[in-house]
Design a protein around this motif. Sequence first.
Motif, PDB file in Angstrom:
ATOM      1  N   UNK A 142      20.422  10.416  13.667  1.00  0.00           N
ATOM      2  CA  UNK A 142      21.017  11.501  14.446  1.00  0.00           C
ATOM      3  C   UNK A 142      21.913  12.379  13.580  1.00  0.00           C
ATOM      4  N   UNK A 143      22.661  11.780  12.658  1.00  0.00           N
ATOM      5  CA  UNK A 143      23.540  12.577  11.800  1.00  0.00           C
ATOM      6  C   UNK A 143      22.743  13.507  10.884  1.00  0.00           C
ATOM      7  N   UNK A 144      21.555  13.090  10.470  1.00  0.00           N
ATOM      8  CA  UNK A 144      20.692  13.969   9.665  1.00  0.00           C
ATOM      9  C   UNK A 144      20.159  15.123  10.509  1.00  0.00           C
ATOM     10  N   UNK A 145      19.858  14.826  11.771  1.00  0.00           N
ATOM     11  CA  UNK A 145      19.408  15.869  12.699  1.00  0.00           C
ATOM     12  C   UNK A 145      20.510  16.913  12.889  1.00  0.00           C
ATOM     13  N   UNK A 146      21.743  16.433  13.064  1.00  0.00           N
ATOM     14  CA  UNK A 146      22.874  17.346  13.231  1.00  0.00           C
ATOM     15  C   UNK A 146      23.092  18.172  11.965  1.00  0.00           C
ATOM     16  N   UNK A 147      22.937  17.535  10.802  1.00  0.00           N
ATOM     17  CA  UNK A 147      23.099  18.256   9.536  1.00  0.00           C
ATOM     18  C   UNK A 147      22.079  19.378   9.411  1.00  0.00           C
ATOM     19  N   UNK A 148      20.836  19.115   9.834  1.00  0.00           N
ATOM     20  CA  UNK A 148      19.795  20.153   9.797  1.00  0.00           C
ATOM     21  C   UNK A 148      20.149  21.298  10.746  1.00  0.00           C
ATOM     22  N   UNK A 149      20.739  20.970  11.882  1.00  0.00           N
ATOM     23  CA  UNK A 149      21.161  22.001  12.832  1.00  0.00           C
ATOM     24  C   UNK A 149      22.308  22.827  12.254  1.00  0.00           C
ATOM     25  N   UNK A 150      23.263  22.161  11.606  1.00  0.00           N
ATOM     26  CA  UNK A 150      24.373  22.881  10.985  1.00  0.00           C
ATOM     27  C   UNK A 150      23.861  23.853   9.918  1.00  0.00           C
ATOM     28  N   UNK A 151      22.877  23.418   9.149  1.00  0.00           N
ATOM     29  CA  UNK A 151      22.297  24.288   8.126  1.00  0.00           C
ATOM     30  C   UNK A 151      21.633  25.503   8.754  1.00  0.00           C
ATOM     31  N   UNK A 152      20.872  25.281   9.828  1.00  0.00           N
ATOM     32  CA  UNK A 152      20.168  26.385  10.498  1.00  0.00           C
ATOM     33  C   UNK A 152      21.148  27.382  11.103  1.00  0.00           C
ATOM     34  N   UNK A 153      22.276  26.880  11.599  1.00  0.00           N
ATOM     35  CA  UNK A 153      23.269  27.757  12.219  1.00  0.00           C
ATOM     36  C   UNK A 153      24.235  28.351  11.195  1.00  0.00           C
ATOM     37  N   UNK A 154      24.306  27.730  10.014  1.00  0.00           N
ATOM     38  CA  UNK A 154      25.291  28.159   9.039  1.00  0.00           C
ATOM     39  C   UNK A 154      26.702  27.882   9.498  1.00  0.00           C
ATOM     40  N   UNK A 155      26.863  26.776  10.218  1.00  0.00           N
ATOM     41  CA  UNK A 155      28.155  26.480  10.825  1.00  0.00           C
ATOM     42  C   UNK A 155      28.297  24.980  11.028  1.00  0.00           C
TER      43      UNK A 155
END
Length: 335
Positions: free
Chosen positions: A269-282
């Motif tokens: 799940x933390x890797x999934x969140x990291x990918x989301x943070x990258x996509x959002x730039x936030x």
Amino acid sequence: MRTIVTGAAGFIGFHVAKRLLERGDQVIGIDNLSDYYDVRLKLDRLAQINNQSGFTFHKQDLVEHEPVAQLFKEVGAQRVIHLAAQAGVRYSLENPHAYVDSNVVGFLNVLEACRHNKIEHLVYASSSSVYGSNTKVPFSVHDNVDHPVSLYAATKKANELMAHTYSHLYRIPMTGLRFFTVYGPWGRPDMALFKFTRSILANEPIDVYNNGEHQRDFTYIDDIVEGIIRVVDRVPAPDPDWNGQSPDPGTSSAPYRLYNIGNHSSVQLMDFIAALETALGKKAEKRMLPMQPGDVQATYADVEDLARDVGFSPDTPIETGIARFIDWYKDYYRI
């Protein structure tokens, strides 16, 4: 081909109906437009396909036996893709009757309608949640699944049992599909990706259950749809090797099959969140919480049977799928 798609205003149902229309099928969409989440999103999905040639829509609750029976009789479909359901694990702890009404009574009415209208193939949505307390991974359709840990999972297991019974008694070809954590454009607002995106953009903390130690087989919507379309075109026959002395849960002496549709990889799940943070730039502010009732530690799909029988296995990386979701989200909400 005339195909009924139940849950046509829902996340998966909308995408399936759109794909069927694109290949020239006639689609009869059925949905009760429940207010479990924002009905505007459902109406906006329907607006994407309402004017397409070959599509008709019926607002109908599948719990209502007689109207459902009459509707199936009138439309004269050959196939049914049953995706309507009351979804959500946590909501089933608060509103158990909604799950029995929609997922059990509603499914019985669909089965009866298929029985009386010579439907040549029923494909229906099950769920990875049926694996419940199983810890042997990857999850296989040939494993026993008698230990669900949520009422939602229990209703999906009930669907598989009911479908097999009707397939055995009336020789109706039926295929159950166990979906694994579906995500993508036009997704459900109660799902993690949608909620995380909304909170991060609003500078609000996200709730990370099980202290981020969950693992999920995240499966992109286009892969789910491709699997459904290929499966609906493959009408199952009885398995000549099935043996009651050592019964295989995934096949049967009836025209019945079960398949997993998952990305056949388990992502932290933390890797999934990291990918989301990258996509959002936030970056996300994370509120770490314990495991919730009804949750499971990990999901991981064995898709060997799906790949063998229909020549397809999902493979969209989470980075690609999340980026596509974010593009849609920003466009839809004009961000």
